[in-house]
Write an enzyme that holds these catalytic residues in place. Structure first.
Site, PDB file in Angstrom:
ATOM      1  N   LYS A 293     -10.539  -9.137 -26.797  1.00 33.58           N
ATOM      2  CA  LYS A 293      -9.705  -9.135 -28.001  1.00 33.58           C
ATOM      3  C   LYS A 293     -10.547  -8.762 -29.213  1.00 33.58           C
ATOM      4  O   LYS A 293     -11.760  -8.978 -29.221  1.00 33.58           O
ATOM      5  CB  LYS A 293      -9.158 -10.544 -28.243  1.00 33.58           C
ATOM      6  CG  LYS A 293      -8.071 -11.011 -27.298  1.00 33.58           C
ATOM      7  CD  LYS A 293      -7.621 -12.425 -27.660  1.00 33.58           C
ATOM      8  CE  LYS A 293      -6.575 -12.951 -26.695  1.00 33.58           C
ATOM      9  NZ  LYS A 293      -5.300 -12.227 -26.757  1.00 33.58           N
ATOM     10  N   ARG A 367       0.103 -14.868 -17.291  1.00 31.75           N
ATOM     11  CA  ARG A 367       1.083 -14.633 -16.226  1.00 31.75           C
ATOM     12  C   ARG A 367       0.430 -14.709 -14.851  1.00 31.75           C
ATOM     13  O   ARG A 367       1.085 -15.038 -13.873  1.00 31.75           O
ATOM     14  CB  ARG A 367       1.765 -13.271 -16.449  1.00 31.75           C
ATOM     15  CG  ARG A 367       0.818 -12.112 -16.425  1.00 31.75           C
ATOM     16  CD  ARG A 367       1.404 -10.861 -17.071  1.00 31.75           C
ATOM     17  NE  ARG A 367       1.435 -10.963 -18.543  1.00 31.75           N
ATOM     18  CZ  ARG A 367       1.953 -10.040 -19.329  1.00 31.75           C
ATOM     19  NH1 ARG A 367       2.499  -8.943 -18.824  1.00 31.75           N
ATOM     20  NH2 ARG A 367       1.938 -10.198 -20.647  1.00 31.75           N
TER      21      ARG A 367
HETATM   22  N1  BES Z   1      -2.762 -15.739 -25.146  1.00 32.10           N
HETATM   23  C1  BES Z   1      -2.295 -14.415 -25.367  1.00 32.10           C
HETATM   24  C2  BES Z   1      -0.957 -14.381 -26.106  1.00 32.10           C
HETATM   25  C3  BES Z   1      -0.986 -14.822 -27.543  1.00 32.10           C
HETATM   26  C4  BES Z   1      -1.155 -13.908 -28.560  1.00 32.10           C
HETATM   27  C5  BES Z   1      -0.782 -16.153 -27.875  1.00 32.10           C
HETATM   28  C6  BES Z   1      -1.147 -14.329 -29.883  1.00 32.10           C
HETATM   29  C7  BES Z   1      -0.782 -16.559 -29.176  1.00 32.10           C
HETATM   30  C8  BES Z   1      -0.963 -15.662 -30.194  1.00 32.10           C
HETATM   31  C9  BES Z   1      -2.102 -13.702 -24.037  1.00 32.10           C
HETATM   32  O1  BES Z   1      -2.942 -14.069 -23.011  1.00 32.10           O
HETATM   33  C10 BES Z   1      -2.337 -12.249 -24.308  1.00 32.10           C
HETATM   34  O2  BES Z   1      -3.418 -11.915 -24.689  1.00 32.10           O
HETATM   35  N2  BES Z   1      -1.312 -11.442 -24.114  1.00 32.10           N
HETATM   36  C11 BES Z   1      -1.389 -10.056 -24.357  1.00 32.10           C
HETATM   37  C12 BES Z   1      -0.681  -9.333 -23.245  1.00 32.10           C
HETATM   38  C13 BES Z   1      -0.849  -7.851 -23.273  1.00 32.10           C
HETATM   39  C14 BES Z   1      -2.265  -7.477 -22.918  1.00 32.10           C
HETATM   40  C15 BES Z   1       0.123  -7.259 -22.282  1.00 32.10           C
HETATM   41  C16 BES Z   1      -0.709  -9.753 -25.694  1.00 32.10           C
HETATM   42  O3  BES Z   1       0.305 -10.398 -25.990  1.00 32.10           O
HETATM   43  O4  BES Z   1      -1.210  -8.943 -26.444  1.00 32.10           O
HETATM   44 ZN    ZN Z   2      -4.824 -13.025 -23.035  1.00 31.72          ZN
END
Ligand code: BES
Ligand code: ZN
Ligand code: ZN
Length: 511
Positions: A293, A367
């Site tokens: 990230k 997921r």
């Molecule tokens: N934990 C994150 C989702 C999240 C984002 C929670 C912002 C709280 C605040 C999750 O694991 C994630 O990173 N999801 C990605 C999925 C994508 C790569 C398909 C996302 O939402 O960007």
């Molecule tokens: Zn994630």
């Protein structure tokens, strides 16, 4: 330096207002009251007409969560009266009372008070059930008193190490009895929510999958729950390869935590599955892994365990409430870090139910751990599965921080969850999912892939999850936007919110 937050206690006190001997006496008042309600009239007389005066001057209007403090030198046992607005009389709902209690508790905390009285005699003029009022007042006060201060030294504003003693003041014996019934429930619910917050607020250097397992065992001992923590070796034997893949990059190995409550009515039953399995995502820190990230706000990814923490709070509450049901809590826990041992984009994982998943982004890890846990839950043949997860940034974009996303494969179950959300005051918004969204999750070289395209990110994530519950009625609550907050409110502080604890317990209380 590390200091434990002491718990708030709530009781019902059957005394007259002017006899209450705490530090602050709170009076709830509707908006636009020109005169002192008769229930507060004697107290007002004793304190020299201060309430009448503030209403006459219009300095206090009674808007929801508005506060004014009045000092009563020498006249009554309690030296401070706190007026809290309840908003317009025709708009009064339990949620308003819950917030008013939270606002009072936070005001008291800031003044360093430790004994708080709550008088909400105005509710007698409303349709709110008295027991329900007792419940929401306790919930609001308990949740309002909580602050994450484990690492705050005294010099940095941690003076109030005392536990708040809250008293709901009700002179009438019959009403006091009803308030007390609700008070018991509300205290347990508020404490369950605070437990979820307390653990979710802890940073990644303190909470990792093994220490979360120990936290669950401690809670289980305290509340009388059964608890089993599967370690990485056991997960390998079971075939929980998705949880293992996600946690592979960290020296803190993954765990699957299982908590069980068998209420009295269900103890004799054999063979039948649980009434509900609640599953909560617990990524103790989500760096994104190899698909790392950006750094901005990455610290907030300590909250990526909030779903699992909610399950912990729910299980503690159902045990303390002695709910006559069979409930299982499942918390898949992993830390998502990049390293030499991390899983990678391109990897193909054989999950617990045999379905294979091509990893296209290691940041779509929630997921994956849920796929193993949901399949494990479905195998128990429960009457329902509910999962909670900080699953997608797309849900934050879609709904903002005022609603969690609600998905599922069963309309009746979703309706019941919406109803429980109405009672608990934790709003959910029904979102679509289904076969079209699932198409976006099909891989050319495995059964599924773990990301779709940019379109409908939270709906495709839910469609992915649906592949692991079989035909068990299932609901998925995406709490990405509501699990934590940096917006301070008069009735609750910042950090983890404990969203979902009261909601799911209310769902279970509905039978
Ligand atoms: N934990 C994150 C989702 C999240 C984002 C929670 C912002 C709280 C605040 C999750 O694991 C994630 O990173 N999801 C990605 C999925 C994508 C790569 C398909 C996302 O939402 O960007
Ligand atoms: Zn994630
Ligand atoms: Zn995540």
């Amino acid at each position: 330096m590390v200091r434990q937050t002491k718990q708030t206690s709530v009781t019902v006190k059957q005394v007259q207002l002017h006899q209450y001997d705490g530090d602050i006496l709170t009076l709830g008042l509707f908006e636009g009251s020109k005169r002192v309600p008769k229930e507060y009239a004697y107290l007002d007389k004793v304190i020299g007409g201060a309430i009448r005066e503030v209403l006459r001057l219009g300095d206090f209007k009674g808007r929801a969560n508005e506060t004014t403090i009045l000092y009563c030198p020498g006249r009554v046992v309690c030296r401070r009266v706190l007026l809290v607005g309840l908003g317009k009389k025709d708009k009064i709902r339990p949620a308003v009372l819950r917030q008013a209690a939270g606002t009072a508790a936070r005001s008291a905390n800031k003044l360093g008070a430790s004994r708080l009285g709550l008088a909400m005699h105005e509710i007698a003029k409303s349709k709110i059930d008295i027991e329900a009022a007792g419940q929401v007042l306790a919930e609001g006060a308990v949740v309002g008193c909580y602050k994450y201060k484990d690492y705050l030294s005294d010099a940095n504003g941690n003076k109030e190490a005392v536990a708040m003693r809250v008293s709901i003041i009700e002179p009438n014996a019959a009403a006091a009895l009803k308030l007390n019934r609700g008070r018991k429930t509300g205290t347990i619910l508020g404490q369950g929510q605070n437990l979820a917050r307390a653990v979710a607020n802890k940073p990644g250097n303190e909470i990792n999958p093994p220490s979360l397992g120990r936290e669950a065992q401690k809670t289980a001992r305290q509340c009388g729950l059964k608890c089993r923590v599967f370690n990485d070796r056991q997960l390998a034997e079971m075939g929980m390869n998705a949880i293992l893949a996600v946690g592979g990059g960290s020296a803190n190995k993954p765990r699957l935590i299982m908590l069980e409550h068998k209420g009295r009515a269900t103890r004799g039953k054999t063979g039948a599955g649980p009434d509900v399995v609640v599953v909560g995502k617990a990524i103790t820190f989500d760096s994104g892994g190899i698909s790392i990230k950006p750094s901005a706000k990455m610290e907030d990814m300590k909250f990526d365990k909030a779903g699992g923490c909610a399950v912990l709070g729910i299980m503690a509450a159902v045990a303390r409430l002695k709910l006559p049901r069979h409930i299982v809590g499942l918390i898949p826990a992993a830390e998502n870090l990049p390293s030499q041992t991390s899983y990678r984009p391109g990897d193909i994982i054989r999950t617990y139910n045999g379905k294979t998943v091509e990893v296209q982004n290691t940041d779509a890890e929630g997921r994956l751990i849920l796929s193993d846990a949901l399949a494990y839950a479905a195998k128990m043949k429960p009457r329902a599965i509910i999962d909670m997860a900080t699953l997608t940034g797309a849900c934050v974009v879609a709904l903002g921080e005022h609603n969690a996303g609600l998905f599922g494969n069963n309309e009746a179950l979703k309706k019941k969850i919406e109803k429980a959300a109405g009672v608990s005051g934790e709003p959910v918004w029904a979102m679509p999912s289904g076969s079209e969204y699932l198409e976006q999750m099909k891989s050319k070289i495995a059964d599924l892939k773990n990301i779709g395209d940019r379109k409908g990110g939270s709906c495709t994530a839910a469609a992915f999850l649906s592949e692991f519950v079989g035909d068990v009625p299932w609901a998925h609550i995406d709490i990405a936007a509501v699990a934590d907050t940096d917006t301070e409110k008069s009735w609750r502080g910042i950090g983890a919110t404990g969203f979902g604890v009261r909601l799911v317990v209310e769902f279970m209380r509905m039978g």
